[in-house]
Write an enzyme that holds these catalytic residues in place. Structure first.
Site, PDB file in Angstrom:
ATOM      1  N   ASP A  34       0.840  -1.209   0.000  1.00  0.00           N
ATOM      2  CA  ASP A  34       0.000   0.000   0.000  1.00  0.00           C
ATOM      3  C   ASP A  34       0.871   1.253   0.000  1.00  0.00           C
ATOM      4  OD1 ASP A  34      -2.283   1.549   0.210  1.00  0.00           O
ATOM      5  OD2 ASP A  34      -3.016   0.584   2.038  1.00  0.00           O
ATOM      6  N   ASP A  83     -10.705   2.071  -3.151  1.00  0.00           N
ATOM      7  CA  ASP A  83     -11.260   1.820  -1.819  1.00  0.00           C
ATOM      8  C   ASP A  83     -12.775   1.892  -1.852  1.00  0.00           C
ATOM      9  OD1 ASP A  83      -9.032   1.276  -0.400  1.00  0.00           O
ATOM     10  OD2 ASP A  83      -8.780   3.279   0.441  1.00  0.00           O
TER      11      ASP A  83
HETATM   12  C1  DGJ Z   1      -5.786   1.906   1.941  1.00  0.00           C
HETATM   13  C2  DGJ Z   1      -6.141   0.681   1.157  1.00  0.00           C
HETATM   14  O1  DGJ Z   1      -6.645   1.035  -0.087  1.00  0.00           O
HETATM   15  C3  DGJ Z   1      -7.137  -0.139   1.953  1.00  0.00           C
HETATM   16  O2  DGJ Z   1      -7.553  -1.251   1.212  1.00  0.00           O
HETATM   17  C4  DGJ Z   1      -6.515  -0.559   3.249  1.00  0.00           C
HETATM   18  O3  DGJ Z   1      -5.434  -1.424   2.987  1.00  0.00           O
HETATM   19  C5  DGJ Z   1      -6.042   0.661   4.017  1.00  0.00           C
HETATM   20  N1  DGJ Z   1      -5.225   1.522   3.212  1.00  0.00           N
HETATM   21  C6  DGJ Z   1      -5.275   0.260   5.235  1.00  0.00           C
HETATM   22  O4  DGJ Z   1      -4.722   1.310   5.873  1.00  0.00           O
END
Ligand code: DGJ
Length: 735
Positions: free
Chosen positions: A477, A547
């Site tokens: 990430d 997300d």
């Molecule tokens: C952003 C990601 O897109 C999410 O899926 C998740 O992993 C969060 N960060 C965790 O902090």
């Protein structure tokens, strides 16, 4: 594939689909003669160059008729009569920015070279591509410029990059170095690009070209959710199935500029490369700078054909992992189920239920390390939080793999919280101008990956966690953009290198981790899909798309993403309702019908479902195990755009032998008392007979009927299913 005509110094790159023709002009510079549908080679294409005197235009110093201002050039320089935006600018010690590169030599060879440490497309057999490298030289700056072009044998693809080498004793400074320039003879084009924000990535945008400059860009240090480094131009009448289009894509994950300039002569210049803002690359004698790779794809068969070329290129000539051609495991990720509030017992319970449903991989997301109980702390401390997970990652991964389900882990290696052990020991690892307070974003700061020792320190920590546990998947990430770009350990004259070196640092860590753990499936992520780009896809075959896991928003996001990126690369999960991002309640079937067109998984705790819902999930997983190769690796066609059609969308994936296909139709809002829907399918064999089934649909049709007369969907079926946000998935199987 590459013809050279020495009498006229003309080069013709061609395969069955495309021709790209350019030549060395009388003044030694390179001009473009043609790019488009394949043409038969001939000795001389000179007549394709417009070459006459116009008022109020400077002429080339050596040729009275030639003006660079209206000459279609291959890699235009600054200061010699072309007033459009140049492809590069070189600042010399005496302050001059003028340059004039003339042809020296060229070489043509089979295959394609890597441009390490940058990612790039590749071929596995020499006969799959041919490359030409043209060398030019500027006498005044004593700089050599290499322009590399590769044409793929079986795909309408040309890749380009440039290499500057300083031969002379004087130091030069590259203020700008684009990866490609394409000058076209008219402006009858529209630009399609993919813009958005967090939760709304890659929405399709269309603009007509106007005289002047139109551009998309990122100055955020990464490719960004706001603009994607892939865009296209198309003729105004071009559709998904017919007409000309040219796609541009940048194999890079940092700041970029994609710019279209239309001159008052109504000619079009497209530039694509690293954003010149915050870029300044000094070259001392003997040093070189290589631009990242830019890609050109031509289609005279509409946008679906262009996308299919990119899908094939990115799927089979870009990603280098063992997972490249493998069907992707069905995963369950705990993020939306627990965020950072969990303990081992809860994780084991979620994983056990995922296993019971048939999922193949459980992914432990953020919150497992250091003191990471919320997003103000812990980033950088890549060792387990034993209060939450007393058996450690090694113990937990063993318990989970013993259940018969693989184990995956989340990391965010480029970041640091000030509230962390890492910050206590290495406060100097932050990217920061010590004279200023750095701007936090999600309470976190960026590590200075322009410094190899920082990358190395993080590698050591991660290597230890991963090698000590049974991990077969990593979600990498990256949850903020770069501000206060400044490396405290870099001399003043090299600060303009920091952003690019940062990206190289990220690629270095990816290279080391993927080499050390070749069996691991990497999924890249950046607050959802804020770094969905070809550079990342070179290392990680899939990317978390957004997300925003709401099914209705997702088919817009996935639809936009599909213009360039393969379906197997699109991380897509079924999540709980009401949806965490939108509050919308959509049917479980629709959530799956959208997520099937991707690297499919779940983002919820299955223990919270009713028995009926759980049975439905089990059936979805069983279905996907049988069908995923068609979804992920089939030929994908967009059929109906959710950006039109009252928000409804449709698409289809067809197996290579056309024996089976899956078509999805998605309705946003119910439309009462409207006519039935005619869904014109694509990609089927006209002569084959297919058995078409879906919810309350069971008919036999020939392929030509499905494509020409369409699949007729009675709207009342959708009303019966619940109206708003319903969908239909059609299985189309050869009899
Ligand atoms: C952003 C990601 O897109 C999410 O899926 C998740 O992993 C969060 N960060 C965790 O902090």
């Amino acid at each position: 594939m590459i013809f050279f005509h020495p009498n006229n110094k003309q080069f013709h790159l061609s395969n069955e689909k495309i021709s790209y023709i350019f030549k060395v002009m009388e003044n030694g510079e390179l001009c473009n003669l043609y790019y488009g549908k394949a043409m038969k080679d001939r000795e001389n294409f000179d007549h394709l160059q417009s070459y006459y005197e116009r008022p109020l235009t400077p002429n080339s110093a050596s040729l009275s008729m030639l003006s660079l201002q209206y000459t279609r050039q291959e890699y235009p320089s600054y200061g010699t009569g072309d007033f459009r935006f140049p492809a590069f600018r070189i600042l010399q010690e005496k302050g001059s920015l003028i340059s004039n590169f003339v042809y020296e030599s060229h070489q043509i060879f089979s295959g394609k070279k890597d441009i390490l440490p940058l990612p790039s497309t590749y071929v596995e057999k020499e006969q799959e591509a041919e490359t030409i490298e043209i060398t030019l030289f500027d006498q005044v700056t004593q700089t050599r410029l290499l322009l590399s072009y590769t044409i793929f044998a079986y795909l309408p693809v040309i890749t380009r990059h440039a290499v500057f080498t300083q031969v002379g004793a004087a130091t030069i400074s590259l203020k700008n170095a684009m990866s490609l320039c394409l000058d076209l003879p008219d402006m009858e084009w529209e630009m399609l690009h993919f813009a958005g924000t967090w939760g709304r990535e890659r929405y399709l945008k269309k603009r007509s070209l106007e005289v002047g400059i139109q551009s998309i860009s990122s100055m955020r240090g990464s490719s960004s959710a706001e603009h994607n480094p892939s865009f296209l131009i198309k003729r105004p009448h071009t559709t998904e199935f017919a007409g000309e289009a040219i796609g541009f894509s940048f194999v890079y994950s940092g700041s970029f500029l994609g710019q279209i300039e239309v001159s008052p002569y109504e000619e079009t210049r497209i530039l694509l490369g690293i954003h010149p803002e915050n870029f300044d690359w000094q070259l001392k004698q003997g040093e070189s700078f290589t631009t990242p790779e830019g890609i050109l794809v031509y289609s005279d068969n509409g946008l679906n054909a262009m996308s299919q070329t990119f899908h094939q290129l990115f799927r089979t000539h870009l990603n280098r992992s063992q997972w490249r051609d493998k069907p992707r495991p069905i995963l369950l990720n705990n993020w939306e189920a627990t965020e950072m509030t969990f303990d081992e017992e809860l994780i084991l319970k979620i994983a056990a239920k995922a296993k019971e449903a048939g999922a193949e991989l459980f992914v432990l997301d953020d919150g497992w390390f250091g003191t990471r109980n919320d997003d103000t702390q812990g980033l950088g401390d890549w060792f387990v939080n034993t209060e939450k997970l007393p058996s450690g990652i090694d113990g937990l991964s063993k318990k989970i793999t013993d259940m018969g389900i693989a184990f995956g882990l989340w990391i965010e290696p480029e970041m640091i919280n000030k509230n962390s052990k890492l910050y206590e020991t290495h406060p100097d690892w932050l990217m920061v101008d010590p004279a200023r307070e750095p701007s936090p974003s999600r309470h976190q700061f960026i590590l200075d990956y322009s410094r190899p020792e920082v990358v190395d320190g993080i590698y050591q920590m991660l290597e230890k966690v991963i090698s000590g546990s049974d991990i077969s998947y990593i979600k990498w990430d990256m949850n903020r953009y770069t501000t206060e770009t400044y490396s405290n350990h870099t001399p003043a004259e090299e600060q303009g290198k920091v952003l690019h070196r940062y990206v190289l640092g990220v690629y270095d860590l990816y290279t080391r981790l993927t080499a050390r753990f070749p069996h691991i499936l990497f999924e890249s992520c950046s607050s959802g899909g804020a770094r969905f780009d070809p550079g990342m896809l070179s290392f990680a075959p899939q990317t978390w798309c957004s997300d925003n896991s709401d099914a209705v928003d997702r088919y817009r996001i996935q639809y936009g993403t599909s213009y360039f990126y393969p379906i197997s690369s699109i991380g897509a999960h079924v999540s709980a309702v009401p949806n965490h991002q939108t509050g919308r309640i959509s049917p479980l079937a629709t959530r799956a019908n959208v997520a099937y067109y991707g690297a499919f998984g779940y983002e919820l705790d299955l223990n919270h479902l009713t028995d009926k819902e759980f049975e439905e999930v089990k059936a979805q997983i069983a279905f996907y195990k049988k069908s995923r190769e068609v979804f992920q690796f089939g030929t994908f066609y967009r059929l109906l755009s959710p950006f039109e059609n009252h928000g409804s969308a449709a698409w289809i994936s067809v197996s290579e032998d056309k024996s089976i296909a899956y078509a999805g139709y998605y309705q946003t809002l119910e439309r009462v008392n409207h006519g039935s829907i005619r869904l014109y399918l694509a990609g089927l064999c006209p002569k084959k007979q297919y058995h078409v089934t879906s919810y309350s649909y069971d008919h036999i049709h020939y392929g030509d009927e499905l494509m020409n007369a369409g699949l007729v969907i009675d709207r009342r079926i959708l009303s019966r299913l619940g109206g708003d946000f319903t969908s239909l998935l059609f299985e189309i199987k050869e009899i």
